[in-house]
Design an enzyme around this catalytic site. Structure first.
Site, mmCIF file in Angstrom:
data_model
loop_
_atom_site.group_PDB
_atom_site.id
_atom_site.type_symbol
_atom_site.label_atom_id
_atom_site.label_comp_id
_atom_site.label_asym_id
_atom_site.label_seq_id
_atom_site.Cartn_x
_atom_site.Cartn_y
_atom_site.Cartn_z
ATOM 1 C CB SER A 127 -0.862 -0.010 1.264
ATOM 2 O OG SER A 127 -1.376 1.279 1.540
ATOM 3 C CD GLU A 129 -2.365 5.475 4.200
ATOM 4 O OE1 GLU A 129 -1.884 5.800 5.299
ATOM 5 O OE2 GLU A 129 -2.993 6.267 3.475
ATOM 6 C CE1 TYR A 151 -4.216 -1.389 5.495
ATOM 7 C CE2 TYR A 151 -3.144 0.628 4.773
ATOM 8 C CZ TYR A 151 -3.767 -0.568 4.485
ATOM 9 O OH TYR A 151 -3.938 -0.943 3.172
HETATM 10 P P1 GDP Z 1 -6.534 6.276 3.383
HETATM 11 O O1 GDP Z 1 -5.697 7.112 2.487
HETATM 12 O O2 GDP Z 1 -6.303 4.805 3.208
HETATM 13 O O3 GDP Z 1 -6.466 6.675 4.814
HETATM 14 O O4 GDP Z 1 -8.055 6.467 2.844
HETATM 15 P P2 GDP Z 1 -9.313 7.248 3.455
HETATM 16 O O5 GDP Z 1 -10.306 7.365 2.351
HETATM 17 O O6 GDP Z 1 -9.799 6.620 4.727
HETATM 18 O O7 GDP Z 1 -8.736 8.695 3.847
HETATM 19 C C1 GDP Z 1 -8.156 9.539 2.868
HETATM 20 C C2 GDP Z 1 -7.907 10.905 3.478
HETATM 21 O O8 GDP Z 1 -9.149 11.544 3.754
HETATM 22 C C3 GDP Z 1 -7.151 10.873 4.830
HETATM 23 O O9 GDP Z 1 -6.193 11.907 4.812
HETATM 24 C C4 GDP Z 1 -8.233 11.196 5.841
HETATM 25 O O10 GDP Z 1 -7.759 11.829 7.023
HETATM 26 C C5 GDP Z 1 -9.086 12.165 5.028
HETATM 27 N N1 GDP Z 1 -10.452 12.345 5.552
HETATM 28 C C6 GDP Z 1 -11.052 13.532 5.858
HETATM 29 N N2 GDP Z 1 -12.266 13.313 6.361
HETATM 30 C C7 GDP Z 1 -12.465 11.982 6.377
HETATM 31 C C8 GDP Z 1 -13.565 11.161 6.796
HETATM 32 O O11 GDP Z 1 -14.599 11.620 7.257
HETATM 33 N N3 GDP Z 1 -13.411 9.814 6.625
HETATM 34 C C9 GDP Z 1 -12.252 9.272 6.104
HETATM 35 N N4 GDP Z 1 -12.153 7.947 5.952
HETATM 36 N N5 GDP Z 1 -11.205 10.032 5.734
HETATM 37 C C10 GDP Z 1 -11.303 11.363 5.863
#
Ligand code: GDP
Length: 334
Positions: A127, A129, A151
């Site tokens: 990933s 990440e 993660y």
């Molecule tokens: P990730 O890149 O695997 O963590 O995928 P996510 O879709 O969970 O998050 C992508 C980005 O969106 C991260 O920087 C989160 O902090 C940001 N983010 C902002 N608001 C939200 C929210 O309400 N839910 C999630 N999941 N992410 C959020």
């Protein structure tokens, strides 16, 4: 008929990959954990060609039995605790499944089929990440890792152990370092789908606002349907290797809001969006953007769906879904 065994079959990527491999003439086996896993009956209904096999990434003997049963040519390890926010609260579980689960699967492959004339080929879902607090931009296969969540740390272990088993035991093991990939099958907890579903519900009058964390982080978002092809291509090469899979474009959450609200004809999303610190993370990944040159040149892989098309596709899917669920007419396209 080639045989493929997929962990994480009930997730977004598992479903896309099962469909893709079935189209290529594979017999597809999907590992199912737990008793009466409700998501499995959904998958079996939608993809009747998938043969369920019991097993759990926390249980090595169960993986050995699963591989003996499926006798696969290819194993795709997509199973994981995959939500970054959850991994902060369930760090040990994440390390066990997302990290140690990879080691168990590699051991199971060595025991069952790593050394036969037709050794099992292994794909590990690594990933972006893992890059976390990025050391260079854009990120390539050679960029050092600096994970920012349990993660991310677990994925680094999974990636490194995959490389180590390849070098130590000559396994055909590949890691795909996939940047964020989305689509209508994405879970509602991820930000893209959370936004597209909320936009559809706002348009239909079912919801008044969407509550988010940061709007500033940047992600390289591609379409999951494109990315599963890259997984398969990696296992068709003469030699195992690791590849970055990305679009090479990055967008903020604010860009995502622009595009998603525009898809339903709303120009200013500010009245509909509220921020709440409860959606902010203890440590954040600010910027991801991948350089997939190696995949392009060595695998002949390119992404087909761009950001605007992806977001619009997801909003339209969610409009249809929510309207049908509530017995409403689907609004005309904006
Ligand atoms: P990730 O890149 O695997 O963590 O995928 P996510 O879709 O969970 O998050 C992508 C980005 O969106 C991260 O920087 C989160 O902090 C940001 N983010 C902002 N608001 C939200 C929210 O309400 N839910 C999630 N999941 N992410 C959020």
């Amino acid at each position: 008929m080639p045989r493929a065994f997929i962990t994480g079959i009930t997730g977004q990527d598992g479903q896309h990959l099962a469909e893709f491999l079935h189209g290529k003439g594979y017999e597809v086996f999907g590992m199912v954990k737990g008793q009466n896993n409700p998501r499995m009956s959904q998958v079996v209904e939608e993809f009747p060609f998938v043969q369920p096999v019991p097993g759990d990434l926390a249980d090595l003997p169960s993986l050995v039995k699963a591989l003996e049963m499926a006798q696969p040519d290819e194993v795709y390890n997509l199973g994981a605790i995959s939500f970054v926010a959850l991994s902060f609260n369930q760090a040990e579980l994440t390390a066990n499944i997302t990290g140690l689960g990879v080691l168990r699967m590699l051991e199971a492959i060595r025991m069952v089929g790593g050394h036969t004339n037709n050794p099992i080929r292994f794909y590990q879902a690594s990933s972006s990440e893992m890059f976390g607090k990025v050391r260079e931009t854009p990120q390539t296969e050679l960029t050092p890792f600096h994970p920012r969540s349990p993660y991310g740390c677990a994925k680094v272990f999974g990636h490194d152990i995959c490389v180590n088993y390849r070098e130590s035991y000559d396994l055909f093991a590949c890691s795909g370092i996939l940047f964020n990939h989305e689509g209508p099958r994405r879970g509602l907890e991820f930000v893209t789908r959370k936004v597209t579903n909320a936009v559809a519900r706002i348009k239909l009058g079912l919801q008044s606002e969407v509550v988010l964390g940061t709007l500033d982080t940047k992600r390289d978002w591609g379409y999951a349907g494109d990315y599963v092809e890259a997984m398969w291509l990696m296992l068709q090469q003469d030699r195992p290797d690791d590849y970055v899979i990305a679009t090479g474009e990055t967008h903020t959450i604010a860009d995502l809001l622009d595009r998603a609200f525009a898809a339903v004809g709303i120009d200013d999303w500010h009245p509909y969006v509220r921020q709440d610190p409860k959606f902010m993370r203890p440590a954040e990944v600010d910027l991801l953007i991948g350089d997939a040159t190696k995949a392009r040149t060595q695998l002949g892989w390119t992404p087909k769906v761009d950001f605007d098309t992806l977001v619009t596709m997801m909003v339209e899917h969610d409009l249809q879904l929510e309207a049908t669920k509530h017995g409403m007419p689907v609004p005309a396209r904006s």
